[in-house]
Design a protein around this motif. Structure first.
Motif, mmCIF file in Angstrom:
data_model
loop_
_atom_site.group_PDB
_atom_site.id
_atom_site.type_symbol
_atom_site.label_atom_id
_atom_site.label_comp_id
_atom_site.label_asym_id
_atom_site.label_seq_id
_atom_site.Cartn_x
_atom_site.Cartn_y
_atom_site.Cartn_z
ATOM 1 N N UNK A 168 -30.518 -29.531 -38.273
ATOM 2 C CA UNK A 168 -29.356 -29.709 -39.152
ATOM 3 C C UNK A 168 -28.881 -28.358 -39.688
ATOM 4 N N UNK A 169 -29.827 -27.498 -40.096
ATOM 5 C CA UNK A 169 -29.455 -26.152 -40.553
ATOM 6 C C UNK A 169 -28.796 -25.359 -39.426
ATOM 7 N N UNK A 170 -29.342 -25.471 -38.236
ATOM 8 C CA UNK A 170 -28.791 -24.736 -37.100
ATOM 9 C C UNK A 170 -27.394 -25.245 -36.746
ATOM 10 N N UNK A 171 -27.186 -26.544 -36.843
ATOM 11 C CA UNK A 171 -25.854 -27.089 -36.567
ATOM 12 C C UNK A 171 -24.845 -26.720 -37.652
ATOM 13 N N UNK A 172 -25.302 -26.676 -38.901
ATOM 14 C CA UNK A 172 -24.406 -26.308 -40.004
ATOM 15 C C UNK A 172 -24.320 -24.799 -40.208
ATOM 16 N N UNK A 173 -25.140 -24.051 -39.442
ATOM 17 C CA UNK A 173 -25.147 -22.569 -39.526
ATOM 18 C C UNK A 173 -25.521 -22.095 -40.932
ATOM 19 N N UNK A 174 -26.454 -22.792 -41.570
ATOM 20 C CA UNK A 174 -26.833 -22.422 -42.935
ATOM 21 C C UNK A 174 -28.332 -22.215 -43.039
ATOM 22 N N UNK A 221 -35.679 -21.608 -42.292
ATOM 23 C CA UNK A 221 -34.829 -21.722 -41.100
ATOM 24 C C UNK A 221 -33.659 -20.768 -41.271
ATOM 25 N N UNK A 222 -33.476 -19.863 -40.300
ATOM 26 C CA UNK A 222 -32.413 -18.857 -40.387
ATOM 27 C C UNK A 222 -31.614 -18.842 -39.075
ATOM 28 N N UNK A 223 -30.513 -19.599 -38.999
ATOM 29 C CA UNK A 223 -29.718 -19.663 -37.767
ATOM 30 C C UNK A 223 -28.721 -18.503 -37.675
ATOM 31 N N UNK A 231 -28.175 -33.816 -35.863
ATOM 32 C CA UNK A 231 -28.346 -33.905 -37.313
ATOM 33 C C UNK A 231 -27.503 -32.848 -38.009
ATOM 34 N N UNK A 232 -26.981 -33.228 -39.175
ATOM 35 C CA UNK A 232 -26.293 -32.286 -40.048
ATOM 36 C C UNK A 232 -26.784 -32.520 -41.477
ATOM 37 N N UNK A 233 -26.507 -31.568 -42.351
ATOM 38 C CA UNK A 233 -26.957 -31.657 -43.739
ATOM 39 C C UNK A 233 -25.946 -32.425 -44.568
ATOM 40 N N UNK A 234 -26.449 -33.410 -45.301
ATOM 41 C CA UNK A 234 -25.630 -34.143 -46.259
ATOM 42 C C UNK A 234 -26.428 -34.251 -47.557
#
Length: 568
Positions: free
Chosen positions: A265-271, A349-351, A380-383
């Protein structure tokens, strides 16, 4: 919104998407300050009624109110527009009932001495009053009931060293809390806020940093800096997980799967993000959000599980990227009554943009059977700071917008690098100030100052952290560890690195009892001795038992010699 309240909405999410009339509801929620102007605009810009309903609920999930319950406000306003939908949802329920029951049974008279001191500590600090007050309260066994009866005369009697203004401020703080309702003496008051004030706060380990040898969390305390900032890709979002009651295998499965969900989710949201295992997520009222509980699994089992999960969950062409984005596990010991009782497992996690650019990260549940329903890949994404799998429509929308996230991540990294460079510029200014325009200070005299080490550190940890000391040419070492010859750096350097030093005590430099010319002569001799010796001076500032024993034996021997001379 609390996760427990969102779960009540989630149970009826399909019906709400199909029937919710967002147009009227959004106006009511806007009037109650739940939604902002931007929120309102985003919802109403959706083209279909169903999309408006989805967007309203997605935004509602992220909302909090300073004075009120988001879910309760939502239900009240929904009852005004579509009462049949409000009846379909569960009421706020257990958390409020428990809070009301606790409110009726809790008052300041129930505080024991330690709780009262914990409550007063931040108030004393705010008013710049010496914390010795708390020691006196413990010595005099002042608890909540006694504190309520204290007036100016009794304060002066108990705290004679305090100034009049300081004693008055303590009473004023007490009375202000009572009058404002923050801490009631009767049957009213918010017990939850009082209990949280009484819980000492901890600060979570800084993102992408090692765990210091003295960095520990106290069990039952609250991690302070876990706030999630939507839209901020550099400051990490925090995800807390506990698994009380699970056996070892189930707990390891939870670590593997939850880490993969959160990481993807972090990697998909780039956060950036950090997942904390052993920290409470606040899903009910038994514990506070961010409360330190700890886990006791074998650390190697956790590390092996994460490595295997990356291999089993991510596609083969993305496993290297995932391994780079998911940093090695960090362990922060948890202490209870000064004893280590477990640890918090933290994974950063550091994308970075160079790694994740143009990619969407789908994962599959490694514990699902190949043909089992729902075992396909998920995105997955962050919500609200937690990983949530996207619907088919959500995946389609993400695939068309991920390039925008890449650009935002790239810009965020540039800004972060610029800020770091600004810090380096300040370092250059300091160098200019100290070196008068040169690149170095000229003659450099490296001096090492050592404090006592954490006694729980193993010899392997000491070697990993302090072996570099042996590579420096120290002019002098000041050691404040009186037991350094047993478990400290001195023991490590002399026993493991086979180094030798000139041992000295601070008493060697003591000029008391010497005439001026004698002191000067002795100083000159000490300096000459240290400069001529090929051994570097190691000065024990808090004493050194073996050396002190030698001195003591020497003087005992001299005393015996004097007695023998007198007899002769």
């Amino acid at each position: 919104m609390r996760r427990s309240d969102w779960n009540k909405i989630k149970e009826k999410l399909s019906e709400l998407h199909d029937e919710l009339e967002a147009k009227d509801l959004v106006e009511h929620l806007y009037e109650k300050d739940v939604f902002s102007d931007d929120d309102k605009e985003r919802i109403l810009l959706e083209t279909t009624r169903k999309d408006k309903a989805k967007r309203l609920l997605d935004i509602l999930r992220t909302k909090e109110l300073q004075d009120g319950d988001v879910y309760e406000v939502f239900l009240v306003q929904l009852r005004r527009t579509q009462p049949h939908l409000a009846d379909m949802l569960k009421p706020p329920g257990r958390a409020r009932r428990q809070r009301a029951a606790a409110t009726e049974s809790y008052n300041i008279r129930n505080l024991d001495t330690d709780q009262l001191c914990e409550f007063l500590a931040p108030l004393l600090k705010k008013n710049n009053i010496d914390e010795d007050v708390l020691k006196t309260m413990k010595q005099e066994k002042i608890d909540g009931s006694v504190f309520l009866t204290m007036d100016r005369s009794s304060m002066k009697e108990v705290f004679p060293d305090l100034k009049f203004g300081e004693r008055t401020k303590i009473l004023m703080e007490r009375d202000e809390f009572i009058e404002s309702g923050k801490l009631q003496t009767g049957l009213q008051g918010d017990v939850m806020s009082v209990e949280r004030r009484l819980q000492e706060r901890e600060y979570a380990r800084k993102f992408d940093t090692k765990t210091g040898c003295t960095e520990k969390y106290k069990k039952g305390k609250i991690l302070e800096n876990l706030q999630t900032r939507p839209g901020n890709m550099i400051d990490p979002t925090h995800y807390c997980i506990t698994f009380d009651g699970l056996d070892k295998d189930s707990a390891l499965e939870a670590i593997g799967w939850e880490t993969m969900k959160f990481a993807s989710a972090c990697m998909n949201d780039r956060t950036n993000g950090t997942v904390h295992f052993g920290v409470y997520d606040g899903s009910d009222t038994d514990h506070s959000h961010g409360e330190v509980l700890g886990i006791t699994l074998e650390r190697k089992d956790c590390e092996d599980t994460i490595v295997k999960s990356i291999q089993n969950c991510f596609p083969s062409d993305q496993q290297d990227v995932a391994s780079e984005c998911i940093h090695p596990a960090k362990y922060v010991d948890v202490i209870d009554n000064k004893e280590v009782c477990g640890y918090i497992l933290e994974i950063d996690v550091e994308p970075q943009e160079r790694l994740v650019k143009d990619q969407a990260f789908f994962i599959k549940d490694q514990y699902m059977k190949p043909r089992q329903k729902g075992s396909g890949q998920k995105l997955f994404r962050l919500k609200s700071g937690a990983p949530d799998d996207e619907s088919a429509d959500g995946v389609y929308q993400y695939m068309s917008t991920k390039s925008t996230l890449d650009e935002k991540r790239k810009d965020a990294e540039k800004i972060y690098v610029a800020k770091t460079a600004q810090g380096m510029n300040m370092l250059q200014q300091l160098r200019m100030f100290l070196c008068d325009g040169d690149t170095q200070m000229g003659d450099i005299y490296p001096i090492l100052v050592i404090s006592p080490l954490d006694k729980s550190m193993s010899s392997q940890e000491i070697h990993a952290r302090f072996s570099f000391i042996a590579d420096f040419e120290w002019v002098c070492i000041f050691d404040f560890d009186p037991e350094g010859h047993k478990t400290g750096i001195y023991e490590y350097l002399t026993e493991e690195q086979k180094m030798a030093f000139k041992l000295m005590l601070t008493d060697d430099f003591d000029q008391r009892g010497c005439e001026h010319h004698e002191a000067k002569s002795r100083d000159d001799k000490l300096n000459e001795d240290m400069e001529s010796s090929h051994l570097k001076p190691w000065i024990f500032c808090n004493g050194f038992e073996p050396l002190e024993n030698q001195v003591w034996e020497f003087w005992n021997g001299r005393k015996r010699e004097v007695k023998d001379l007198k007899k002769q």
